[in-house]
Design a protein around this motif. Structure first.
Motif, PDB file in Angstrom:
ATOM      1  N   SER A   1       0.734  -1.550  -0.194  1.00  0.00           N
ATOM      2  CA  SER A   1      -0.020  -0.881   0.079  1.00  0.00           C
ATOM      3  C   SER A   1       1.160   1.013  -0.183  1.00  0.00           C
ATOM      4  CB  SER A   1      -0.709   0.101   1.319  1.00  0.00           C
ATOM      5  OG  SER A   1      -0.185   0.484   2.549  1.00  0.00           O
ATOM      6  N   ASN A   2       2.144   1.192   0.585  1.00  0.00           N
ATOM      7  CA  ASN A   2       2.785   2.147   0.435  1.00  0.00           C
ATOM      8  C   ASN A   2       3.906   2.555  -0.956  1.00  0.00           C
ATOM      9  OD1 ASN A   2       3.669   4.910   1.638  1.00  0.00           O
ATOM     10  ND2 ASN A   2       5.546   3.249   2.872  1.00  0.00           N
ATOM     11  N   VAL A   3       3.818   2.098  -1.560  1.00  0.00           N
ATOM     12  CA  VAL A   3       4.441   1.856  -3.277  1.00  0.00           C
ATOM     13  C   VAL A   3       3.871   3.091  -3.942  1.00  0.00           C
ATOM     14  CG1 VAL A   3       5.426   0.579  -4.502  1.00  0.00           C
ATOM     15  CG2 VAL A   3       5.861  -0.807  -3.042  1.00  0.00           C
ATOM     16  N   ASP A   4       4.690   4.028  -4.411  1.00  0.00           N
ATOM     17  CA  ASP A   4       4.314   5.285  -5.481  1.00  0.00           C
ATOM     18  C   ASP A   4       4.473   4.713  -6.840  1.00  0.00           C
ATOM     19  OD1 ASP A   4       2.917   7.147  -6.042  1.00  0.00           O
ATOM     20  OD2 ASP A   4       4.433   8.201  -5.979  1.00  0.00           O
ATOM     21  N   GLU A   5       5.505   4.506  -6.522  1.00  0.00           N
ATOM     22  CA  GLU A   5       6.678   3.652  -7.890  1.00  0.00           C
ATOM     23  C   GLU A   5       7.417   2.783  -7.735  1.00  0.00           C
ATOM     24  OE1 GLU A   5       6.954   7.305 -10.723  1.00  0.00           O
ATOM     25  OE2 GLU A   5       7.912   7.979  -9.224  1.00  0.00           O
ATOM     26  N   PHE A   6       7.588   1.953  -8.582  1.00  0.00           N
ATOM     27  CA  PHE A   6       8.698   0.997  -9.127  1.00  0.00           C
ATOM     28  C   PHE A   6       9.526   0.710 -10.059  1.00  0.00           C
ATOM     29  CE2 PHE A   6       8.550  -3.425 -10.444  1.00  0.00           C
ATOM     30  CZ  PHE A   6      10.452  -3.846  -9.372  1.00  0.00           C
ATOM     31  N   GLN A   7      10.730   0.323  -9.964  1.00  0.00           N
ATOM     32  CA  GLN A   7      11.056   0.017 -11.134  1.00  0.00           C
ATOM     33  C   GLN A   7      12.723  -0.913 -11.364  1.00  0.00           C
ATOM     34  OE1 GLN A   7      12.318   3.798 -13.308  1.00  0.00           O
ATOM     35  NE2 GLN A   7      14.311   4.243 -12.246  1.00  0.00           N
ATOM     36  N   VAL A   8      13.038  -1.327 -12.068  1.00  0.00           N
ATOM     37  CA  VAL A   8      14.157  -1.880 -11.491  1.00  0.00           C
ATOM     38  C   VAL A   8      15.300  -1.856 -13.575  1.00  0.00           C
ATOM     39  CG1 VAL A   8      15.641  -4.492 -11.535  1.00  0.00           C
ATOM     40  CG2 VAL A   8      13.303  -4.084 -11.275  1.00  0.00           C
ATOM     41  N   LEU A   9      16.233  -1.286 -12.725  1.00  0.00           N
ATOM     42  CA  LEU A   9      17.489  -0.741 -13.253  1.00  0.00           C
ATOM     43  C   LEU A   9      18.276  -1.481 -14.120  1.00  0.00           C
ATOM     44  CD1 LEU A   9      17.846   3.949 -12.747  1.00  0.00           C
ATOM     45  CD2 LEU A   9      16.236   2.339 -14.722  1.00  0.00           C
ATOM     46  N   GLU A  10      19.020  -1.173 -14.578  1.00  0.00           N
ATOM     47  CA  GLU A  10      20.556  -2.150 -15.512  1.00  0.00           C
ATOM     48  C   GLU A  10      21.791  -1.219 -15.080  1.00  0.00           C
ATOM     49  OE1 GLU A  10      20.873  -3.976 -18.358  1.00  0.00           O
ATOM     50  OE2 GLU A  10      18.404  -5.820 -18.504  1.00  0.00           O
TER      51      GLU A  10
END
Length: 772
Positions: free
Chosen positions: A78-87
């Motif tokens: 519920s607390n995640v606004d944005e998520f990503q995985v970068l290389e």
């Protein structure tokens, strides 16, 4: 009326007025500079991290990745606004050539990334999100700063050519204290380089509520998600960005407080000297019925004028010098969004200095109440009480020259008068020694021990490779057979679950090995020695609410195991959250190995680094001296400049203060000087007495100032260095400078000032100053 009085007074005491104004200006300048720099630094960091949209939580991971599982966790939380995985494509420095310079000797993990679509943007030097084209390479600003690369340079990465199109600011990895550096390339170029390096993943989250960061970190660990690497959070990113310039500001703040105190002492000197000169006139004014408040206003008006003039001059100087000191902040972080507030805060600082001066002057002028009008008119100066020195009689003196004896006796007889000069000299010694000791400490090889790293010559890092344990064994075998290596140790870092008091589980990275071989400094306790002991980094100890002697519960191979906390230490590696233990474990895979070695002959270090780097291409081999220089180089340089400036400031203070104090004494001792002349003492005899007084007070000041610098100074410097994360701290003293060069410079300075300040004693006539 006041203007005319001030003008006449200044024209009659130009040197004293100028000296006082210089001190007030210096104090105002330093206070204003500190305020301006604090606003710019905090604002620039906030601006950089806001524009770049720095992740609130970042987990580095080397190895297999399950994107679907991470996405599912992010969507569910519920607390995640944005998520990503970068290389992050990690590449050996020898494969990176910028212009005509290779990064083979770089201790940084240099890697290549593409621009993010969501957050964690890489910015150009104008603060804009970079749009990179094929064939272009954007280089970390650090390599522009040290002249490794220039705009338009030809770069060769593993045989592929690029053009250096610009330089980038990285809100995560700007600081040299960050062990990794990101280069920016286009997606097409990144794909072509993919097979030439090792891919590491940056798993990043932006949260809706940053205050719940700790709870999110616990949830991530409990979910058993990828965690084969350091975990770094938003507050740590902020702290790392502020460290180098923050230390410089800390030194300026410390010196500014001391200079303000010295300015007040100098105002006391000059004010007392002026009162001595005006003693008979003050008596006349009291006889004529002037109120004490009216007499005080005359002096307050003069010092208000000096404070205003010095304050405005100091503010102007702070605006002149701020650009020089802001150069580094602007290069690494850009302009501050709060820059317009900086001058106002500087003015507030100067107003505080002005108020402190006026309150202090008013307090000194309270002595008007104790002045007897009759005594002032009769004698023309104050008839101070002196301490009787029964055991110091000239007739029994066999040790010293007569003039030296009389000088020392005068100091002991009028302790209260000389106490002011002593305090200023102690502060000057403090200003001179503390920055020097701080520089010597940070630049010494042993300083790294305060940062969670042992002191040794050679370091081999092994990570992101297959058969990691077998390869570590190969390197160890080579070191055993190498007669040039006198001692070595291997440390394997593994991740275990730790159970908190609330019953939640967290990931804990533990470095396993013999920690007695290359010990580090512990702020509390000691290194783990038994299999049931563990040492925690300061950040982990705070997060787990543990202190030495407490017990923590690890989950090893599915079973709980209790370990006692043997010590707490500072650490700048791996996000500052580490632990050390000596137990054997075969249940968890090693995330990385660090193999450390001490050479029998340190002069062989460069050849050994080249030898091991050539034989074990899968490992990163570093010279620890180079590691320290590259990691702390900019900070060491800043503190070195500050230490030289502090020496110059301290010597200038000693000259001016001694000059003022001697003029005060000559004005105060006119009668006694005339009496001595009547008894046959020559001008050179009288000057020798004043020199002996000054040197005697200076000797006491040097001893007390050195003791204070090595005790209180160590505490204050420790508070500055603790911003590095170094909780334990001890000064490294350079004996030649501290105990020989500094005292010689101070003695020479005080001697010259005393001689100049007592020239007027020879012009005092017997007939004019001896009264009935």
């Amino acid at each position: 009326m006041y203007f005319r009085l001030i003008r006449n007074d200044i024209s009659n005491s130009k040197l004293i007025t100028l000296t006082t104004t210089i001190f007030v200006a210096a104090a105002a300048m330093l206070v204003s500079l500190a305020a301006i720099l604090v606003v710019h630094l905090s604002g620039a960091i906030d601006t950089l991290m806001t524009r770049a949209k720095t992740p609130h939580f970042m987990q580095m991971h080397a190895g297999e990745l399950d994107p679907a599982r991470l996405t599912e966790f992010a969507n569910r939380h519920s607390n995640v606004d944005e998520f990503q995985v970068l290389e992050f494509l990690n590449m050996d420095g020898a494969r990176i050539v910028l212009g005509d310079r290779s990064l083979a000797d770089s201790v940084q993990d240099n890697g290549f990334s593409v621009q993010s679509d969501k957050f964690d943007y890489l910015l150009d030097l104008n603060g804009n999100i970079i749009d990179v084209s094929d064939g272009e390479l954007y280089v970390p600003v650090n390599y522009m700063r040290d002249n490794t690369a220039k705009l338009g340079d030809r770069a060769v990465i593993s045989g592929k050519e690029f053009t250096v199109a610009g330089f980038l600011r990285d809100s995560q990895m700007n600081s040299m204290l960050s062990s990794s550096k990101r280069f920016l390339v286009s997606p097409q170029d990144h794909a072509e380089l993919q097979s030439l390096g090792n891919t590491e993943y940056l798993i990043e989250f932006r949260l809706k509520d940053l205050s719940a960061l700790g709870a999110f970190e616990t949830d991530y660990a409990a979910a058993g998600l990828e965690a084969n690497g350091p975990t770094i959070t938003y507050p740590l990113f902020k702290m790392i960005n502020a460290l180098s310039d923050g230390m410089m500001i800390g030194v300026i703040l410390l010196v500014s407080v001391l200079v303000v105190a010295i300015a007040l002492m100098c105002i006391r000197f000059t004010l007392l000297a002026k009162i001595e000169d005006d003693y008979r006139e003050i008596g006349v004014m009291k006889t004529l019925g002037l109120r004490i408040s009216d007499i005080k206003k005359i002096y307050l008006a003069k010092y208000a004028a000096i404070a205003v003039t010095g304050g405005l001059t100091g503010f102007g100087l702070s605006l002149v010098f701020k650009d020089l000191l802001l150069e580094n902040i602007r290069l690494y972080m850009g302009e501050s969004s709060r820059a317009s507030l900086a001058p106002f805060l500087g003015i507030i600082g100067i107003l505080l200095v002005f108020l402190a001066i006026m309150i202090y002057v008013s307090g000194v002028l309270r002595r008007f109440r104790r002045i007897s009008a009759a005594e002032a008119i009769r004698f023309g100066n104050s008839q101070e009480k002196t301490t009787v020195t029964k055991h110091m009689r000239l007739s029994t003196n066999r040790l010293f020259n007569t003039n030296i004896f009389l000088g020392v006796k005068d100091v002991l007889a009028r302790k209260k008068l000389y106490a002011t000069m002593l305090i200023v000299l102690i502060m000057s010694v403090f200003i001179m020694i503390v920055p020097q000791n701080l520089y010597n400490t940070i630049s010494s090889k042993s300083f790294i021990q305060y940062m969670g790293v042992g002191s040794y010559d050679l370091r081999v890092d092994l990570q992101q490779t297959d058969r990691i344990s077998a390869k570590a064994a190969e390197i160890l075998k080579a070191m055993k057979e190498d007669k040039a290596i006198s001692e070595y140790a291997v440390f394997a870092t593994k991740t275990f679950k730790v159970t908190t008091e609330a019953g939640a589980e967290k990931n804990l990275k533990i470095e396993l090995g013999d920690h007695s071989i290359f010990p580090i400094a512990y702020s509390q306790g000691r290194a783990p020695a038994a299999a049931d002991e563990i040492a925690l980094s300061t950040l982990n100890a705070e997060e787990l609410s543990k202190k030495t002697g407490d017990v923590i519960t690890l989950v090893i191979g599915g079973k709980e195991r209790k370990l006692t906390v043997s010590g707490i230490y500072s650490d700048i590696t791996n996000g500052g959250k580490t632990a050390k233990a000596v137990f054997n474990d075969h249940t968890a895979d090693a995330m990385w190995y660090i193999i450390s070695a001490e050479l029998a002959d340190p002069s062989l270090i460069h050849s050994k680094v080249a030898d091991y780097a050539g034989r074990f291409a899968y490992a990163k081999v570093s010279d620890m001296d180079a590691y320290i220089a590259q990691t702390f180089g900019s900070t060491i340089s800043s503190i070195e400049k500050a230490s030289y400036a502090a020496v110059a400031v301290a010597l200038m203070i000693m000259v001016l203060v001694t000059l003022l104090f001697m003029k005060l004494l000559v004005a105060k001792d006119r009668y006694s000087i005339a009496v001595m002349k009547a008894f046959g003492f020559t001008g050179s005899d009288i000057q020798a007495q004043y020199v002996s007084r000054a040197v005697f007070v200076l000797m006491i000041g040097i001893v007390l100032g050195t003791l204070l610098a090595n005790t209180l100074g160590e505490v204050l410097a420790g508070a500055v260095v603790s911003s590095f994360g170094a909780a334990a701290f001890r000064f490294t003293v350079e004996p030649l400078a501290a105990y020989l060069l500094n005292p010689l410079m101070m003695t020479g300075t005080v001697l010259i000032a005393t001689i100049l300040g007592t020239l007027g004693a020879g012009r005092i006539t017997i007939s004019e100053h001896i009264k009935e």
